[in-house]
Design a protein around this motif. Structure first.
Motif, short mmCIF file in Angstrom:
data_model
loop_
_atom_site.label_atom_id
_atom_site.label_comp_id
_atom_site.label_asym_id
_atom_site.label_seq_id
_atom_site.Cartn_x
_atom_site.Cartn_y
_atom_site.Cartn_z
N SER A 31 2.25 8.55 4.16
CA SER A 31 2.91 7.25 4.06
C SER A 31 3.40 7.03 2.62
O SER A 31 4.45 6.41 2.40
CB SER A 31 2.00 6.13 4.54
OG SER A 31 1.30 5.55 3.48
N LEU A 32 2.65 7.59 1.68
CA LEU A 32 3.06 7.51 0.28
C LEU A 32 4.36 8.27 0.07
O LEU A 32 5.31 7.79 -0.55
CB LEU A 32 1.95 8.10 -0.60
CG LEU A 32 2.04 7.85 -2.09
CD1 LEU A 32 1.96 6.37 -2.40
CD2 LEU A 32 0.93 8.59 -2.82
N ARG A 33 4.41 9.47 0.65
CA ARG A 33 5.60 10.30 0.49
C ARG A 33 6.81 9.61 1.12
O ARG A 33 7.88 9.56 0.53
CB ARG A 33 5.39 11.66 1.14
CG ARG A 33 6.68 12.48 1.15
CD ARG A 33 6.52 13.80 1.83
NE ARG A 33 5.70 14.70 1.05
CZ ARG A 33 4.93 15.64 1.57
NH1 ARG A 33 4.87 15.77 2.88
NH2 ARG A 33 4.24 16.44 0.80
N MET A 34 6.57 9.03 2.30
CA MET A 34 7.67 8.39 3.01
C MET A 34 8.28 7.26 2.17
O MET A 34 9.49 7.22 1.95
CB MET A 34 7.18 7.83 4.33
CG MET A 34 8.24 7.72 5.39
SD MET A 34 7.51 7.15 6.92
CE MET A 34 7.03 5.49 6.48
N SER A 35 7.41 6.39 1.67
CA SER A 35 7.94 5.25 0.91
C SER A 35 8.55 5.74 -0.40
O SER A 35 9.56 5.20 -0.87
CB SER A 35 6.86 4.20 0.68
OG SER A 35 5.97 4.61 -0.30
N HIS A 36 7.98 6.81 -0.97
CA HIS A 36 8.54 7.35 -2.21
C HIS A 36 9.95 7.90 -1.99
O HIS A 36 10.86 7.64 -2.78
CB HIS A 36 7.63 8.44 -2.77
CG HIS A 36 7.99 8.86 -4.15
ND1 HIS A 36 7.74 8.05 -5.25
CD2 HIS A 36 8.59 9.98 -4.62
CE1 HIS A 36 8.17 8.67 -6.33
NE2 HIS A 36 8.70 9.84 -5.97
N GLU A 37 10.12 8.61 -0.86
CA GLU A 37 11.45 9.15 -0.55
C GLU A 37 12.46 8.03 -0.36
O GLU A 37 13.60 8.11 -0.79
CB GLU A 37 11.37 10.03 0.71
CG GLU A 37 10.90 11.44 0.39
CD GLU A 37 10.53 12.21 1.64
OE1 GLU A 37 10.73 11.69 2.76
OE2 GLU A 37 10.01 13.33 1.48
N GLN A 62 3.85 -1.12 -1.44
CA GLN A 62 3.23 -0.30 -0.39
C GLN A 62 2.59 0.96 -0.98
O GLN A 62 1.48 1.34 -0.64
CB GLN A 62 4.33 0.10 0.63
CG GLN A 62 3.81 0.72 1.90
CD GLN A 62 3.01 -0.29 2.71
OE1 GLN A 62 3.35 -1.48 2.75
NE2 GLN A 62 1.93 0.18 3.31
N GLU A 63 3.31 1.57 -1.92
CA GLU A 63 2.81 2.78 -2.57
C GLU A 63 1.52 2.50 -3.33
O GLU A 63 0.57 3.27 -3.27
CB GLU A 63 3.86 3.35 -3.54
CG GLU A 63 4.90 4.18 -2.82
CD GLU A 63 5.98 4.69 -3.75
OE1 GLU A 63 5.69 4.92 -4.93
OE2 GLU A 63 7.12 4.87 -3.27
N ARG A 64 1.52 1.37 -4.01
CA ARG A 64 0.32 1.01 -4.77
C ARG A 64 -0.90 0.88 -3.83
O ARG A 64 -1.98 1.37 -4.14
CB ARG A 64 0.55 -0.30 -5.54
CG ARG A 64 -0.70 -0.86 -6.20
CD ARG A 64 -0.36 -1.93 -7.21
NE ARG A 64 0.32 -1.38 -8.37
CZ ARG A 64 -0.33 -0.80 -9.39
NH1 ARG A 64 -1.62 -0.69 -9.36
NH2 ARG A 64 0.34 -0.31 -10.40
N VAL A 65 -0.67 0.24 -2.68
CA VAL A 65 -1.75 0.08 -1.70
C VAL A 65 -2.29 1.45 -1.28
O VAL A 65 -3.50 1.69 -1.22
CB VAL A 65 -1.27 -0.73 -0.47
CG1 VAL A 65 -2.29 -0.67 0.65
CG2 VAL A 65 -0.97 -2.17 -0.86
N GLU A 66 -1.36 2.36 -0.99
CA GLU A 66 -1.78 3.70 -0.55
C GLU A 66 -2.52 4.45 -1.65
O GLU A 66 -3.49 5.15 -1.40
CB GLU A 66 -0.56 4.52 -0.08
CG GLU A 66 0.16 3.97 1.14
CD GLU A 66 -0.74 3.86 2.37
OE1 GLU A 66 -1.76 4.59 2.44
OE2 GLU A 66 -0.44 3.04 3.25
N ILE A 67 -2.02 4.29 -2.89
CA ILE A 67 -2.67 4.95 -4.03
C ILE A 67 -4.08 4.42 -4.20
O ILE A 67 -5.03 5.18 -4.41
CB ILE A 67 -1.85 4.76 -5.33
CG1 ILE A 67 -0.59 5.62 -5.27
CG2 ILE A 67 -2.66 5.13 -6.56
CD1 ILE A 67 0.42 5.32 -6.36
N GLU A 68 -4.23 3.10 -4.02
CA GLU A 68 -5.56 2.52 -4.15
C GLU A 68 -6.50 3.03 -3.05
O GLU A 68 -7.68 3.27 -3.29
CB GLU A 68 -5.47 1.00 -4.12
CG GLU A 68 -5.42 0.43 -5.52
CD GLU A 68 -4.95 -1.01 -5.56
OE1 GLU A 68 -4.96 -1.69 -4.51
OE2 GLU A 68 -4.54 -1.45 -6.65
N LYS A 69 -5.93 3.18 -1.88
CA LYS A 69 -6.72 3.71 -0.76
C LYS A 69 -7.22 5.11 -1.10
O LYS A 69 -8.39 5.45 -0.88
CB LYS A 69 -5.83 3.77 0.49
CG LYS A 69 -6.41 3.00 1.66
CD LYS A 69 -5.58 3.24 2.89
CE LYS A 69 -5.18 1.93 3.54
NZ LYS A 69 -4.24 2.15 4.67
#
Lengths: 429, 224
Positions: free
Chosen positions: A228-234, A252-259
């Protein structure tokens, strides 16, 4: 077996012949001695009465007294004559000397016969017993070797009553049961050792399976947030986004990174605990402080959901425990309660001193845990069927149980599904 | 882990014809050494009969029970009794204490049966472990349920058995005593390297077990 039998027979026969030879030799010496005496008598009497030499030889040469008696009775059938002769013999010492000598030699001979017989049986008996025992020990050694060879080939099953069977056979053969204790202990020892090796082997195999499962679990856990991180980054990289959309994706990326960060933190804790790198430092401390520390960690989150956390302790319980790690375990239990229970509900913590244990109960008003899931919730990465949409990786209760068991305590849940669960923590006093 | 108990195709029926009860019906299972195994199932599922046969208290109609690789029903009954006293300790739901003997006498009773010398220090250590030291002279009638059960556990422990068979040990206890008794028994497994086999219908106890065997109608439904 046949060869052994033959050797035994040969040994017995040899010993027997030897004994017979000794007896015969003894007898021969006895006869020779008596004859020698007679010749001495003849020689002595002939010296005194050379004129009677021929008669003396005739009378004394053979058969001794018996012949003489016969000769006397045929010549002069008179009892008196014999008496006189006997008296004469006695007077000159021959009769008595002969009698005494005969008695001495006879006694000696009988005695040595007896000794020889005793020695024979003693020697034969002892050597036979020794041989039997030696045979058995050789057999024991050989059997032990066989078992060890099986061990080295990975077969750790010791056949049932190996040594006992042998003993039973011996008993059937009429051999007295001696020294059976050694074999019993030997067998027990082999069996214990075999069990130990089996345990090691199985533990090793299980560990291998566990490691594989762990790698699968971890990669699975990492994959979801990462994709999901990759998707939002792309998406962010692509140019066709409004500033607002871009900001949303970055959030969204920050949330995933925190996870991911949280997941890694938990895993670090776990691996440190599993590698025994965390040494719990038990110290006498009050349970109240430990509970307060745990409550303070989850309090902000609970307050965010307008939840109330109530602590009921009649009097503080002081016991040996590691306050920091025990609080960590409590946090994991409370964190679940806060996450799953609806807003405006209450969490009740009760602590009570039992006889050998202190009990801490955590009661919530959450959705409860279905019965079939209750024993699985402590498994690593297990997440309940109701956990969808709730963040988490499935490590909390596993970690809590691990810590508490390290402290010789326990955790269990009683759940009033569909409303409310009570987690009971027991810590030894 | 290594198997200490292996049950092979065990069968025990009671009654006959229409009243035939298949208490244990072709059951096979393994119990690992040094672990806490819980046997769960509804009442009447045959779990008690199964435990009694594992402990050598009851003879099966067919099948074998191997303890440490030894077929226990292949032993003559006096040898079996001897083997059982040496290897297996029992804890029952209704404690089975002798009312006319005090706590100490109840605990050392099995040693007397075996003609062993009583290792006073060891017995006292175990009593302390179970929180019974002050109750040495007390009579069973004066004790609470939890205390009675701890006496029964001490009685099983002093013989240093390899396996402790417990049949619903918390069935007659209040919930707090229940929590404590199970924890104590689990601790024994850990501290003395023993194997604990416990029958229970309590889900909370089953959670604490290393292995749970579910029995239904005399058959093993699952083992995890």
């Amino acid at each position: 077996m046949d060869r052994k039998r033959r050797a035994e027979i040969i040994r017995f026969v040899t010993l027997f012949l030897l004994t017979v030879f000794c007896i015969a030799a003894g007898g021969w010496i006895y006869v020779r001695q008596e004859e020698n005496l007679r010749w001495e008598q003849i020689a002595e009497l002939s010296g005194l009465h050379p004129e009677l030499e021929a008669d003396l030889v005739r009378i004394l040469e053979k058969g001794g007294g018996e012949d003489r008696a016969k000769a006397d009775t045929t010549d002069q059938k008179d009892e008196e004559k014999i008496q006189i002769r006997k008296r004469l013999e006695e007077t000159y010492g021959y009769g008595i000397a002969g009698e005494v000598f005969r008695r001495q030699i006879g006694g000696l001979y009988g005695y040595s016969l007896f000794v020889a017989a005793v020695l024979f049986f003693l020697f034969y008996g002892i050597s036979a017993g020794k041989k039997k025992r030696a045979e058995r020990y050789v057999w024991d050694l050989r059997k032990s070797g066989e078992i060890l060879r099986e061990f080295s080939q990975g077969n750790y099953q010791v056949p049932e009553a190996v040594f006992e069977k042998r003993r039973e056979e011996e008993e059937k053969e009429g051999i007295k049961k001696t020294g059976g204790q050694i074999e019993m202990e030997l067998e027990e020892l082999f069996r214990e050792h075999g069990n130990y090796l089996t345990m090691l082997k199985e533990r090793y195999e299980k560990e291998e399976i566990r490691t594989k499962a762990l790698i699968t679990d971890i990669s699975h856990q990492l994959k979801t947030p990462l994709s999901s991180l990759r998707m939002s980054h792309e998406l962010v990289e692509s140019a066709y986004l409004t500033e607002e959309e871009r900001r949303e994706f970055l959030r969204q990326e920050r949330v995933e990174i925190e996870k991911l960060q949280k997941l890694l933190d938990e895993m670090m804790k776990l691996s440190r605990l599993e590698k025994n790198m965390i040494h719990l430092k038990p110290e006498p401390a009050g349970l109240q402080d430990t509970i307060s520390e745990a409550v303070s960690v989850v309090y902000p989150k609970a307050a965010g959901k307008s939840m109330e956390i109530q602590v009921e302790i009649k009097e503080d319980i002081v016991l040996e425990h590691d306050p920091h790690w025990t609080a960590e375990a409590f946090v994991n239990i409370l964190d679940n309660a806060v996450k799953y229970a609806p807003e405006h509900t209450r969490i009740l913590i009760r602590a009570e001193k039992l006889i050998r244990y202190a009990m801490v109960a955590f009661q919530d008003e959450g959705p409860g845990i279905p019965e079939e899931e209750r024993h699985r919730i402590y498994q690593r990465f297990y997440r309940g069927t109701q956990s969808e949409g709730v963040e988490g990786v499935g490590i909390g209760l596993y970690l809590a149980r691990k810590i508490l068991e390290e402290e010789h305590g326990s955790i269990r849940v009683k759940s009033g599904y569909p409303v409310g669960s009570v987690f009971y923590v027991m810590l030894p006093l | 882990m290594s198997k200490i108990v292996e049950v092979q195709d065990l069968v025990k029926y009671y009654g006959s014809g229409e009243n035939l009860v298949k208490a244990v019906d072709h059951t096979s299972l393994c119990i690992e050494s040094g672990k806490f195994t819980a046997i769960v199932g509804r009442s009447g599922s045959g779990k008690s009969t199964l435990l009694h046969m594992i402990g050598g208290l009851d003879r099966p109609d067919s099948g074998r029970v191997l303890i440490d690789g030894k077929d226990i029903f292949g032993l003559k009954s006096d040898r079996l009794a001897q083997f059982r006293r040496k290897k297996i300790g029992f804890v029952f739901q209704d404690f089975n204490l002798i009312p006319s003997l005090n706590v100490w006498e109840n605990i050392i009773l099995p040693m007397g049966l075996d003609g062993r010398k009583v290792p006073v220090e060891e017995v006292e250590e175990k009593m302390e472990y179970l929180g019974l030291l002050g109750k040495r002279k007390a009579m069973p009638a004066m004790l609470s349920g939890g205390q009675k059960q701890r006496v029964a556990i001490a009685r099983a422990l002093v013989m240093n058995p390899a396996i402790i068979c417990a049949d619903e040990p918390t069935g007659n206890l209040d919930s707090q005593s229940e929590l404590e008794v199970v924890d104590l028994m689990k601790k024994c497994v850990r501290d003395y390297g023993q194997t604990l086999v416990m029958i229970t219908h309590d889900e909370g106890i089953a959670q604490m077990a290393d292995c749970v065997i579910l029995i239904e109608d005399g058959k093993v439904v699952s083992q995890s």
